[in-house]
Design a protein around this motif. Structure first.
Motif, PDB file in Angstrom:
ATOM      1  N   PHE A  16       7.469 -17.286  23.426  1.00  0.00           N
ATOM      2  CA  PHE A  16       7.897 -16.342  24.468  1.00  0.00           C
ATOM      3  C   PHE A  16       6.761 -15.371  24.806  1.00  0.00           C
ATOM      4  N   ASP A  17       6.632 -15.008  26.116  1.00  0.00           N
ATOM      5  CA  ASP A  17       6.093 -13.976  26.547  1.00  0.00           C
ATOM      6  C   ASP A  17       6.958 -12.696  26.186  1.00  0.00           C
ATOM      7  N   PHE A  18       6.436 -11.475  26.048  1.00  0.00           N
ATOM      8  CA  PHE A  18       7.262 -10.432  25.480  1.00  0.00           C
ATOM      9  C   PHE A  18       7.702  -9.592  26.892  1.00  0.00           C
ATOM     10  N   ASP A  19       6.783  -8.966  27.490  1.00  0.00           N
ATOM     11  CA  ASP A  19       7.283  -7.655  28.629  1.00  0.00           C
ATOM     12  C   ASP A  19       7.720  -8.624  29.578  1.00  0.00           C
ATOM     13  N   GLY A  20       8.885  -8.321  30.276  1.00  0.00           N
ATOM     14  CA  GLY A  20       9.128  -8.972  31.265  1.00  0.00           C
ATOM     15  C   GLY A  20       9.979 -10.421  31.245  1.00  0.00           C
ATOM     16  N   THR A  21       9.837 -10.854  29.936  1.00  0.00           N
ATOM     17  CA  THR A  21      10.280 -12.454  29.534  1.00  0.00           C
ATOM     18  C   THR A  21      11.411 -11.961  28.798  1.00  0.00           C
ATOM     19  N   LEU A  22      11.164 -11.483  27.370  1.00  0.00           N
ATOM     20  CA  LEU A  22      12.090 -11.137  26.442  1.00  0.00           C
ATOM     21  C   LEU A  22      12.531  -9.508  26.518  1.00  0.00           C
ATOM     22  N   ARG A 172      -4.351 -11.466  34.591  1.00  0.00           N
ATOM     23  CA  ARG A 172      -3.858 -10.532  35.369  1.00  0.00           C
ATOM     24  C   ARG A 172      -2.279 -10.199  34.919  1.00  0.00           C
ATOM     25  N   ASN A 173      -1.778  -9.255  34.606  1.00  0.00           N
ATOM     26  CA  ASN A 173      -0.267  -9.049  34.514  1.00  0.00           C
ATOM     27  C   ASN A 173       0.058  -7.581  35.022  1.00  0.00           C
ATOM     28  N   SER A 174       0.676  -7.657  36.379  1.00  0.00           N
ATOM     29  CA  SER A 174       0.913  -6.665  37.285  1.00  0.00           C
ATOM     30  C   SER A 174      -0.318  -5.696  37.530  1.00  0.00           C
ATOM     31  N   GLY A 208       7.711 -17.641  30.593  1.00  0.00           N
ATOM     32  CA  GLY A 208       6.920 -16.519  30.953  1.00  0.00           C
ATOM     33  C   GLY A 208       7.174 -15.989  32.270  1.00  0.00           C
ATOM     34  N   ASP A 209       6.918 -14.811  32.631  1.00  0.00           N
ATOM     35  CA  ASP A 209       7.349 -14.528  33.764  1.00  0.00           C
ATOM     36  C   ASP A 209       6.203 -13.930  34.909  1.00  0.00           C
ATOM     37  N   SER A 210       4.850 -13.980  34.100  1.00  0.00           N
ATOM     38  CA  SER A 210       3.836 -13.458  35.026  1.00  0.00           C
ATOM     39  C   SER A 210       2.589 -14.320  34.990  1.00  0.00           C
ATOM     40  N   HIS A 211       1.431 -13.704  35.729  1.00  0.00           N
ATOM     41  CA  HIS A 211       0.320 -14.428  36.181  1.00  0.00           C
ATOM     42  C   HIS A 211      -0.422 -14.717  34.659  1.00  0.00           C
TER      43      HIS A 211
HETATM   44 MG   LIG Z   1       5.466 -10.855  31.302  1.00  0.00          MG
END
Ligand SMILES: [Mg+2]
Length: 273
Positions: A16-22, A172-174, A208-211
């Motif tokens: 699991f990705d953390f920020d933006g996913t969990l 990259r993440n945001s 996951g939610d990001s690049h």
């Molecule tokens: Mg994320």
């Protein structure tokens, strides 16, 4: 001797990705308690170990887990998209020294070899943007932009200067970007964890939610891939193109939905004999 192998021998891996996913910073709680109940269930039914695969450093992630009141620790952590740690039976985090040291050494060498190019990019960022250049222990080269638009502009400049054949990569993440070696990212790091535990891609789930999640959301790494409903459009498009699972729900509710998709509840229907 290999170090940092977890005491628990699983049959499945959940990444699991953390920020933006969990983690939903606006959520109360930031991670649904139902998520942890489902992990407990999957541990029993599928001998599933779980881990956080994040861009955060280990220390920053542990702060995040404490602030989010995680009722249990993950079995493994991949920090800065590449540093592997396993939870030991005494509750400490044991680094995968062989992998972590190789990452640090090879990225250090690569940045030295790419000195002229890095100097050019750094100069450009300083002169043309308001972004901050980061250079510190454990974080040899990174950028924090003021906005997503500024980061998108910086990325275009990097992409036109770094040949596709170069080993130099970036995550990259945001508004954040971290330079590194293309060979070390969330995907190759998760594959390393899987090799250590002898778990094939068919038994691996990743969301996951990001690049910076792109490389772990790949069938060569994990057969079961998903993104939450709040994922950035490039990741949703990628998951769709790969035949992965696009959640309707966001954040940890999305993670629950995806896990239930790939690990459905056993039917309790009884048939007449
Ligand atoms: Mg994320």
């Amino acid at each position: 001797m290999l170090t940092g192998i977890p005491p628990y021998r699983p049959n499945h891996l959940l990444s699991f990705d953390f920020d933006g996913t969990l983690h939903n910073p606006a959520g109360v709680p930031p991670v649904s308690l139902d998520f942890f109940a489902l992990l407990t269930e999957l541990r029993e039914t599928h001998q599933a170990a779980w881990g956080i695969n994040t861009g955060r450093s280990l220390e920053y992630l542990l702060e995040g887990l404490a602030e989010s009141h995680f009722p249990s620790s993950p079995d493994f952590i991949i920090a800065r998209e590449r540093e592997i740690f396993f939870l030991a039976s005494d509750g400490t985090w044991q680094p995968d020294d062989e992998w972590n040291e190789r990452c640090e050494r090879e990225i250090g060498q690569l940045l030295v070899e790419s000195e002229d190019l890095m100097h050019e990019i750094r100069h450009l960022v300083k002169e043309r943007t308001g972004a901050e250049w980061i250079e510190q222990p454990g974080e040899p080269a990174g950028i924090i932009a003021r906005t997503e638009t500024e980061m998108a502009w910086i990325l275009r400049q990097i992409e036109t200067r770094v040949p596709p054949t170069s080993a130099l990569g970036w995550q990259r993440n945001s508004i954040y970007l971290r330079f590194g070696d293309r060979a070390f990212q969330k995907g190759s790091s998760l594959a390393r964890v899987a090799r250590r535990l002898d778990i094939p891609p068919a038994c691996i789930f990743a969301i996951g939610d990001s690049h910076n999640d792109l490389e772990m959301l790949d069938h060569t790494v994990a057969a079961m891939i998903a993104c939450p409903g709040n994922a950035v459009s490039e990741i949703s498009a990628h998951i769709n193109a790969q035949g992965g699972y696009l959640c309707r729900e966001s954040y940890s509710e999305g993670a629950i939905e995806a896990l239930r998709h790939f690990f459905p509840k056993p039917s309790t229907e009884s048939f007449p004999s």
